[in-house]
Enzyme design. Structure first.
Site, PDB file in Angstrom:
ATOM      1  N   LYS A 206     -31.931  -3.054  23.674  1.00 47.99           N
ATOM      2  CA  LYS A 206     -31.327  -4.001  22.730  1.00 47.99           C
ATOM      3  C   LYS A 206     -32.293  -4.298  21.577  1.00 47.99           C
ATOM      4  O   LYS A 206     -31.945  -4.209  20.417  1.00 47.99           O
ATOM      5  CB  LYS A 206     -30.953  -5.279  23.487  1.00 47.99           C
ATOM      6  CG  LYS A 206     -30.291  -6.333  22.633  1.00 47.99           C
ATOM      7  CD  LYS A 206     -29.818  -7.496  23.495  1.00 47.99           C
ATOM      8  CE  LYS A 206     -29.399  -8.660  22.622  1.00 47.99           C
ATOM      9  NZ  LYS A 206     -28.914  -9.806  23.398  1.00 47.99           N
ATOM     10  N   GLU A 212     -42.067  -0.709  28.025  1.00 39.97           N
ATOM     11  CA  GLU A 212     -41.765   0.322  29.030  1.00 39.97           C
ATOM     12  C   GLU A 212     -40.858   1.388  28.435  1.00 39.97           C
ATOM     13  O   GLU A 212     -41.113   2.590  28.539  1.00 39.97           O
ATOM     14  CB  GLU A 212     -41.046  -0.293  30.250  1.00 39.97           C
ATOM     15  CG  GLU A 212     -41.881  -1.208  31.110  1.00 39.97           C
ATOM     16  CD  GLU A 212     -41.691  -2.663  30.745  1.00 39.97           C
ATOM     17  OE1 GLU A 212     -41.470  -2.966  29.539  1.00 39.97           O
ATOM     18  OE2 GLU A 212     -41.783  -3.519  31.643  1.00 39.97           O
ATOM     19  N   GLY A 266     -28.437  -8.733  27.450  1.00 41.52           N
ATOM     20  CA  GLY A 266     -28.832  -7.467  28.090  1.00 41.52           C
ATOM     21  C   GLY A 266     -28.119  -7.221  29.407  1.00 41.52           C
ATOM     22  O   GLY A 266     -27.532  -6.157  29.637  1.00 41.52           O
ATOM     23  N   ARG A 267     -28.143  -8.218  30.293  1.00 41.41           N
ATOM     24  CA  ARG A 267     -27.570  -8.007  31.629  1.00 41.41           C
ATOM     25  C   ARG A 267     -26.043  -8.029  31.617  1.00 41.41           C
ATOM     26  O   ARG A 267     -25.410  -7.861  32.652  1.00 41.41           O
ATOM     27  CB  ARG A 267     -28.137  -9.034  32.616  1.00 41.41           C
ATOM     28  CG  ARG A 267     -27.967 -10.483  32.213  1.00 41.41           C
ATOM     29  CD  ARG A 267     -28.826 -11.395  33.082  1.00 41.41           C
ATOM     30  NE  ARG A 267     -28.852 -12.767  32.595  1.00 41.41           N
ATOM     31  CZ  ARG A 267     -29.610 -13.204  31.589  1.00 41.41           C
ATOM     32  NH1 ARG A 267     -30.404 -12.372  30.930  1.00 41.41           N
ATOM     33  NH2 ARG A 267     -29.596 -14.479  31.239  1.00 41.41           N
ATOM     34  N   GLU A 352     -31.571 -13.925  36.975  1.00 44.79           N
ATOM     35  CA  GLU A 352     -32.048 -14.073  35.597  1.00 44.79           C
ATOM     36  C   GLU A 352     -31.173 -15.086  34.850  1.00 44.79           C
ATOM     37  O   GLU A 352     -31.646 -15.788  33.966  1.00 44.79           O
ATOM     38  CB  GLU A 352     -32.008 -12.711  34.900  1.00 44.79           C
ATOM     39  CG  GLU A 352     -32.878 -12.643  33.661  1.00 44.79           C
ATOM     40  CD  GLU A 352     -33.095 -11.212  33.196  1.00 44.79           C
ATOM     41  OE1 GLU A 352     -33.780 -10.451  33.914  1.00 44.79           O
ATOM     42  OE2 GLU A 352     -32.569 -10.853  32.142  1.00 44.79           O
ATOM     43  N   HIS A 383     -29.224  -2.673  60.588  1.00 50.87           N
ATOM     44  CA  HIS A 383     -30.360  -2.225  61.398  1.00 50.87           C
ATOM     45  C   HIS A 383     -31.676  -2.678  60.794  1.00 50.87           C
ATOM     46  O   HIS A 383     -32.730  -2.206  61.201  1.00 50.87           O
ATOM     47  CB  HIS A 383     -30.314  -0.699  61.534  1.00 50.87           C
ATOM     48  CG  HIS A 383     -29.035  -0.222  62.155  1.00 50.87           C
ATOM     49  ND1 HIS A 383     -28.905  -0.013  63.510  1.00 50.87           N
ATOM     50  CD2 HIS A 383     -27.819   0.029  61.610  1.00 50.87           C
ATOM     51  CE1 HIS A 383     -27.653   0.378  63.759  1.00 50.87           C
ATOM     52  NE2 HIS A 383     -26.972   0.397  62.637  1.00 50.87           N
ATOM     53  N   LYS A 511     -43.107  -9.774  29.308  1.00 53.99           N
ATOM     54  CA  LYS A 511     -43.286  -8.726  28.301  1.00 53.99           C
ATOM     55  C   LYS A 511     -44.601  -8.932  27.530  1.00 53.99           C
ATOM     56  O   LYS A 511     -45.221  -7.989  27.082  1.00 53.99           O
ATOM     57  CB  LYS A 511     -42.095  -8.708  27.328  1.00 53.99           C
ATOM     58  CG  LYS A 511     -40.789  -8.210  27.965  1.00 53.99           C
ATOM     59  CD  LYS A 511     -39.682  -8.018  26.929  1.00 53.99           C
ATOM     60  CE  LYS A 511     -38.386  -7.600  27.591  1.00 53.99           C
ATOM     61  NZ  LYS A 511     -37.321  -7.254  26.655  1.00 53.99           N
TER      62      LYS A 511
HETATM   63  C1  G6Q Z   1     -31.349  -9.002  30.239  1.00 55.71           C
HETATM   64  C2  G6Q Z   1     -32.721  -9.209  29.823  1.00 55.71           C
HETATM   65  C3  G6Q Z   1     -33.627  -8.051  30.115  1.00 55.71           C
HETATM   66  C4  G6Q Z   1     -33.526  -6.911  29.117  1.00 55.71           C
HETATM   67  C5  G6Q Z   1     -34.695  -5.969  29.310  1.00 55.71           C
HETATM   68  C6  G6Q Z   1     -34.678  -4.809  28.356  1.00 55.71           C
HETATM   69  O1  G6Q Z   1     -30.473  -9.826  30.107  1.00 55.71           O
HETATM   70  O2  G6Q Z   1     -32.780  -9.609  28.514  1.00 55.71           O
HETATM   71  O3  G6Q Z   1     -33.459  -7.521  31.397  1.00 55.71           O
HETATM   72  O4  G6Q Z   1     -32.324  -6.238  29.256  1.00 55.71           O
HETATM   73  O5  G6Q Z   1     -35.875  -6.682  29.192  1.00 55.71           O
HETATM   74  O6  G6Q Z   1     -34.666  -5.264  27.037  1.00 55.71           O
HETATM   75  P1  G6Q Z   1     -34.290  -4.314  25.871  1.00 55.71           P
HETATM   76  O7  G6Q Z   1     -32.893  -3.847  26.078  1.00 55.71           O
HETATM   77  O8  G6Q Z   1     -34.441  -5.111  24.622  1.00 55.71           O
HETATM   78  O9  G6Q Z   1     -35.238  -3.147  25.936  1.00 55.71           O
END
Ligand code: G6Q
Length: 546
Positions: A206, A212, A266-267, A352, A383, A511
């Site tokens: 996003k 990463e 994002g989520r 989150e 199990h 981050k």
């Molecule tokens: C989700 C969070 C988080 C995000 C990641 C990746 O709701 O904001 O999980 O999706 O940190 O972020 P980017 O998509 O910006 O790389």
């Protein structure tokens, strides 16, 4: 407002809790023969049985009253009409617009968001079909059959979970891979198994600033250009992002970018651009079926009265345990191998969203908010951690999820799976008294002394709650419904706790934190002070890596 001054419904629930704690669900089932049906809701092909909970009509009525008191209906309306309910970031929250199949306008700042959403969906449709049909090919003219999603958190867990859940629908010649962790192993294990000429990388971020994802994307880019040259990037890299500038800086042509917007968290983002890998794997029609399933749940959530509203009911039952029983955990157990990553996805969605301590009125909460969620696929987890669910000192409410029909009806596998999930719910609810355990031991020919010695160990308190969710099949439509159901459940709980379910400052802290220590390992530390434990650990690792 509850919390500092408790609401009427809240106080009523506190008093109901005092009495309910002595009631065994076995007795509730004995008293009402139709309890199973009485506490079941059905939406199309999805059935939700919540009868195996420590609730009765009075408790449910007080919970619905709490929802009314907390303005849940108004907050649902606020979300659906594009109000800026993400107060800390001053944003609307419009994942529901991404699957708004009615196409009715939804306005943010006076502007209908549907045209841009439809344009991105159209682009996903064209591109996914082109890749699947071999019209969009790699630099050397070969079909792109290895699709690699590079992303993390919300840009990984949703598409990963759904792609795996719909594996049955994958095009036969396409393979999907996910690179998320910064651990080089994550890249290496994928790159070792694919051929650059047939690989499409989807960089999903996003913000397009996540360390990463950008590090993994750079590594993959180098791997590709080392073999195919710089010109190959245009045919092997696409970006999913809200940040055009950073996408261009990274070296991806904006024509190869699928846009989304800051009103999509994002989520909550797999319903549009972030779902590109899903559309490529299972075909755009199936992707659209998933949107339709989610839309059906959205409509239900927005219009059904609370007494029949599945996400509202599940949310309230969660509140009942979390805030009155003080049980701050719950398990999600899909009895379906395709849904094995659902708990990991829901962990982010729930924890989150509702792992918060400050209210929308800028006060610290004085009540519990989001619970800890865990889970795994049944029967495997029977199990592993089920012993504790049955006989541990902790009560753990559980959601069981199972399709009535499997994609792989082989022999009697699915009958055994069905029997297991239903038996678990039944056993958790009813338990086994010492007398019943003794009678069983006697029947098995045990001596009196042995019976006396073993009957406690073999008894089960029961009265342990579960919901059972039955889908017809794990198909795109049902999956859409299921995910939307959990999204809305989480939102309702956030509303009742008066928190913002749509920010994530805790994640953003993570981050930044690593950037303070990174220079220590890259050899250009400039005297940042750490606590003595961190300093020792840094020195220890440096010594080994020398
Ligand atoms: C989700 C969070 C988080 C995000 C990641 C990746 O709701 O904001 O999980 O999706 O940190 O972020 P980017 O998509 O910006 O790389």
């Amino acid at each position: 407002m509850f919390g500092r001054t408790k609401s009427k419904a809240w106080r009523k629930l506190e008093s109901l809790y005092k009495h309910s704690n002595d009631v065994h669900m076995r007795d509730l089932f004995a008293e009402d023969e139709a309890r199973g049906r009485h506490y079941t809701q059905q939406l199309e092909n999805m059935l939700v049985d919540y009868s195996k909970n420590r609730v009765d009509d009075k408790i449910m009525a007080a919970l619905f009253e709490l929802a009314r008191e907390r303005g849940v209906a108004e907050k649902i309306e606020a979300m659906f009409s594009g109000k800026k309910i993400n107060k800390t970031e001053n944003r609307a929250v419009l994942h529901i617009a991404l699957r708004n199949r009615s196409n009715k306008p939804i306005y943010v700042d006076g502007r209908d968001v549907m045209p841009q959403i439809n344009a991105t969906l159209e682009k996903i449709k064209d591109f996914s079909e082109s890749v699947r049909l071999g019209r969009f090919v790699g630099h050397t003219g070969k079909k792109l059959t290895n699709i690699v999603n590079i992303g993390i958190g919300g840009s990984d867990l949703g598409p990963y979970m759904v792609t795996e859940a719909l594996r049955h629908y994958w095009a036969k010649d396409i393979n999907c891979y996910f690179i998320s962790n910064i651990d080089g192993t994550s890249c290496a294990e994928v790159l070792n198994n694919i051929d650059p000429e047939t690989t499409l990388f989807i960089v999903a971020s996003k913000t397009f600033t996540t360390i990463e994802t950008l590090t993994n994307a750079r590594t993959c880019r180098k791997w590709l250009t080392d073999t195919l040259g710089e010109h190959a990037v245009a045919k092997h890299f696409v970006a999913l992002s809200t940040n055009k500038e950073e996408v261009e800086k990274f070296g991806i042509n904006p024509n190869n970018m699928f846009e989304f917007w800051d009103f999509v968290g994002g989520r909550y983002s797999m319903w549009s651009a972030i779902g590109l890998i899903i559309a490529i794997a299972v075909g755009y029609n199936n992707f659209e079926r998933m949107l339709e399933g989610a839309f059906a749940m959205d409509q239900h959530f927005a219009t059904a009265d609370f007494e029949h509203n599945i996400p509202v009911i599940l949310a309230l039952i969660g509140i009942w345990y979390n805030n009155f029983y003080n049980v701050h955990r719950y398990g999600v157990i899909p009895y379906d191998q395709y849904l094995q990553y659902l708990p990991a996805y829901l962990q982010q969605l729930d924890m989150e969203s509702n792992g918060k301590t400050v209210t929308l009125d800028n006060q610290f909460v004085d009540y519990a908010t989001g619970p800890v969620l865990f889970g795994g696929a049944g029967t495997n987890v029977q199990h592993s951690f089920f012993q504790l669910l049955h006989q541990g000192t902790e009560m753990v409410p559980v959601d069981f999820i199972i399709p009535a029909i499997s994609h792989n009806e082989i022999g009697n596998h699915h009958q055994i799976l069905l029997a297991n999930v239903l038996a678990q719910g039944e056993a958790l609810m009813s338990g086994k008294t010492e007398d019943e355990a003794a009678a069983e031991l006697e029947k098995a020919g045990k001596s009196k002394a042995e019976i006396a010695r073993l009957k406690k160990y073999k008894s089960f308190s029961g009265n342990r709650p579960s919901n059972t969710i039955i889908l017809r099949k794990v198909d795109p439509y049902s999956l859409g419904m299921l995910i939307a159901m959990y999204e809305h459940k989480v939102y309702v709980q956030g509303v009742i706790w008066n928190i913002n379910s749509f920010d994530q400052f805790g994640v953003e802290l993570g981050k930044k934190l690593a950037l303070n220590i990174l220079p220590e390992f890259e050899g250009d530390a400039f005297g940042v002070e750490h606590d003595s434990s961190t300093t020792n650990l840094i020195n220890y690792v440096k010594q080994i890596r020398k």
